[in-house]
Scaffold this motif. Sequence first.
Motif, PDB file in Angstrom:
ATOM      1  N   GLU A   4      -1.367   6.025   4.063  1.00  9.99           N
ATOM      2  CA  GLU A   4      -1.345   5.016   4.715  1.00  9.99           C
ATOM      3  C   GLU A   4      -0.956   4.759   4.242  1.00  9.99           C
ATOM      4  OE1 GLU A   4      -1.333   3.416   9.304  1.00  9.99           O
ATOM      5  OE2 GLU A   4      -2.817   5.005   8.764  1.00  9.99           O
ATOM      6  N   PRO A  68       7.005   3.675  12.640  1.00 11.35           N
ATOM      7  CA  PRO A  68       6.787   3.889  10.787  1.00 11.35           C
ATOM      8  C   PRO A  68       7.829   4.340   9.916  1.00 11.35           C
ATOM      9  CG  PRO A  68       5.944   5.150  12.677  1.00 11.35           C
ATOM     10  CD  PRO A  68       6.501   4.222  13.307  1.00 11.35           C
ATOM     11  N   THR A 160       3.271   7.013   4.914  1.00 12.62           N
ATOM     12  CA  THR A 160       3.989   6.793   6.124  1.00 12.62           C
ATOM     13  C   THR A 160       3.028   5.098   6.198  1.00 12.62           C
ATOM     14  OG1 THR A 160       3.236   8.313   7.358  1.00 12.62           O
ATOM     15  CG2 THR A 160       3.504   6.300   9.184  1.00 12.62           C
ATOM     16  N   THR A 162       3.407   1.248   8.293  1.00 12.36           N
ATOM     17  CA  THR A 162       2.967   1.070   9.168  1.00 12.36           C
ATOM     18  C   THR A 162       3.420  -0.721   9.777  1.00 12.36           C
ATOM     19  OG1 THR A 162       0.910   1.318   9.501  1.00 12.36           O
ATOM     20  CG2 THR A 162       2.147   2.983  10.583  1.00 12.36           C
TER      21      THR A 162
END
Length: 164
Positions: A4, A68, A160, A162
Amino acid sequence: MSREIIAEPLTAEAFAPFGDVIEARGAPSFQINGGMCDRFHDLARMEFTGPEARVNISVGFGRPYALPLTLTLLERHPLGSQAFVPMSEEPFLVVVAEDENGAPGRPRAFLTAPGQGVNYLRGVWHGVLTPLGRASNFVIVDRTGEGNNLEEHSFAEPWTVTAA
């Protein structure tokens, strides 16, 4: 290792290893047009190498992405820098990574503020043009001429991205 990435605000200091933030900040460099226009001069380190290399100015119409974001691809341009300057106030996502033995390392993500564009230095791994919110036009300044000026890298395992 976490896959992430949390996007941070785009600042000139944080982005400096990858390129330049293009924005009218601080005092203008000088005035032009009889004092009716403040010019913020020489805001990007444009780099172009190779045979028949020249500056190319285009407009790109970018369709919006949402966060996201699943990040699977980065690219770089070994023969020239590449700048994206939005023609709207809409934010866009900027993703970059340092080179690690010919491949991108862990990506970093930045969210632009209104009035900010970016210039990726020659050879910097970066994401594709990623407007957020709605479709937007961008001025694109990059190199044209002979030679292969595009390398792409697809991640075996996506990241990912975000917002904070």
